[in-house]
Design an enzyme around this catalytic site. Structure first.
Site, PDB file in Angstrom:
ATOM      1  N   LYS A   1      22.000  87.488  23.146  1.00 12.28           N
ATOM      2  CA  LYS A   1      20.640  87.361  22.639  1.00 12.28           C
ATOM      3  C   LYS A   1      19.712  88.185  23.524  1.00 12.28           C
ATOM      4  CE  LYS A   1      20.852  83.032  20.081  1.00 12.28           C
ATOM      5  NZ  LYS A   1      20.306  83.586  18.833  1.00 12.28           N
TER       6      LYS A   1
ATOM      7  N   ASP B   1      21.567  90.185  19.407  1.00 13.83           N
ATOM      8  CA  ASP B   1      20.730  89.485  18.435  1.00 13.83           C
ATOM      9  C   ASP B   1      19.305  89.471  18.965  1.00 13.83           C
ATOM     10  OD1 ASP B   1      19.513  87.856  16.620  1.00 13.83           O
ATOM     11  OD2 ASP B   1      20.749  86.093  17.011  1.00 13.83           O
TER      12      ASP B   1
ATOM     13  N   ASP C   1      19.665  88.440   9.235  1.00 13.33           N
ATOM     14  CA  ASP C   1      19.896  87.032   9.513  1.00 13.33           C
ATOM     15  C   ASP C   1      18.729  86.222   8.958  1.00 13.33           C
ATOM     16  OD1 ASP C   1      20.355  84.521  10.546  1.00 13.33           O
ATOM     17  OD2 ASP C   1      20.555  85.138  12.621  1.00 13.33           O
TER      18      ASP C   1
ATOM     19  N   LYS D   1      24.325  81.566   7.318  1.00 12.25           N
ATOM     20  CA  LYS D   1      24.273  80.261   7.959  1.00 12.25           C
ATOM     21  C   LYS D   1      24.071  79.224   6.872  1.00 12.25           C
ATOM     22  CE  LYS D   1      22.415  82.095  12.265  1.00 12.25           C
ATOM     23  NZ  LYS D   1      21.227  82.263  13.128  1.00 12.25           N
TER      24      LYS D   1
END
Length: 364
Positions: free
Chosen positions: A162, A192, A243, A270
């Site tokens: 991240k 990310d 995402d 997700k």
């Protein structure tokens, strides 16, 4: 057949301060769903509704009231396994994707015997593991380096870092350090950004990151800037994975329109955030028809949600590492027979589950 649907609020506590570009997480509230039928004593179906604060469409003040209402409505109707999709459509509005995922999981669990078998496949039978990436959370450079060393020592060959919270140069230095010691053939690197880059700086940063031979970057700019994201995906030297951009996009036509306009290299699914397994299947069909790659990621669920997502993932012939390593995050996770070994998530169908019992579950 009448199903009794109840739920239990549960507070998950992180083992460490989990940093993202949207802030630091120390705990997460989730709601566990339990389904029972009087004629089948001892048989329970479990699911999880875990909206993410500040991100999920159903992160709203009336969430629990709506969950309670939906549980009451489910308990009041006749359940027909052959009409499950229509029942969920009638009971759960689109803007409550985590409730759709939780109910979908719980119904599948109950339907398949109440033994946590959401799908019957090699993973749920314990015959095969799923490749996963090792997640490196934001923090100080020393903390991130420590996580990397631990993941590499544990046998991961794909790391996801991240970025976007600490100094960009410090993040690049960590990536450079890995690349000095491990080639792309040895270690796959993903990053990310969680939308941390401004559109006018994003391309230059992607060009810098591309030097480290990364697999991909997730959501480099904030969701909702569709034209800017489309331009970035067309010019990027580094594959981009959508995402947060997928959250709140409902209906097949809207999903197809987004993919056609942006043309990303990957999408990340997700189930908690996009509305469950049926919604994920639709995204996968649309992405594959456009030669867009994809993988599946958990969204900080407890082991109840993680197990359901992992079993769904194994319904596909996957080749890329998936984002399913979040089961180790919590001090008080639901005890489950999920283990990680050498970068693979495994499930033991003969293992022990232990569900929270503190406090009564609200009546439906």
């Amino acid at each position: 057949m009448r199903i009794t649907c109840t739920y239990l609020p549960y507070q998950l506590r992180f083992r460490f301060e989990a940093g993202t570009s949207r802030g630091v997480l120390t705990e997460k509230k989730t709601w566990l769903i339990r389904l029972t039928v009087e004629a089948f004593p001892g048989r329970e179906g479990w699911g999880e509704c875990g909206p993410l604060r500040g991100l999920s469409p159903d992160d709203r003040p009336d969430f629990e009231a709506r969950l309670h209402e939906i549980c009451q409505n489910l308990s009041a109707v006749t359940y027909d396994p052959n009409n499950e999709a229509a029942l969920l459509d009638a009971l759960v509005p689109s803007e409550f994707p985590s409730i759709r995922f939780g109910l979908e999981s719980a119904l599948a669990d109950w339907r398949n015997g109440g033994v946590r078998r959401i799908f019957d496949n090699a993973f749920s039978r314990g015959d095969a593991g799923l490749p996963i990436n090792g997640l490196i959370w934001m923090g100080s450079a020393a903390f991130m380096r420590e996580q990397m060393e631990q993941k590499l020592a544990s046998g991961y060959n794909c790391l996801k870092m991240k970025i976007g919270a600490i100094d960009f140069e410090a993040e690049c230095a960590l990536l450079e350090e890995i690349r000095k010691n491990y080639s792309p053939d040895q270690i796959t690197l993903r990053v990310d950004a969680n939308g941390a880059f401004a559109p006018d700086q994003a391309l230059a940063r992607l060009q810098r990151l591309a030097q480290y031979e990364l697999h991909s970057i997730e959501q480099p700019i904030r969701a909702g800037q569709v034209a800017e994201m489309a331009k970035l995906c067309a010019e990027t030297p580094l594959p981009i994975a959508l995402d947060e951009e997928l959250i709140g996009v409902y209906g097949r036509e809207a999903k197809a329109r987004l993919l056609d306009q942006v043309r990303p290299q990957y999408v990340i699914l997700k189930p908690t955030l996009v509305g469950g397994f049926r919604a994920c299947r639709e995204w996968i069909e649309l992405a594959e028809a456009r030669q867009i790659g994809w993988w599946i990621t958990s969204a900080l669920e407890s082991n109840i949600g993680l197990n359901a997502i992992a079993q769904f993932t194994d319904e596909y012939d996957i080749h890329l590492p998936q984002g399913l390593g979040t089961g180790q995050l919590y001090h008080n996770n639901v005890q489950a027979p999920l283990t990680i070994l050498q970068g693979f998530l495994h499930y033991d169908p003969q293992g022990t589950w232990q569900f929270p019992t503190a406090g009564p579950m609200p009546p439906a």
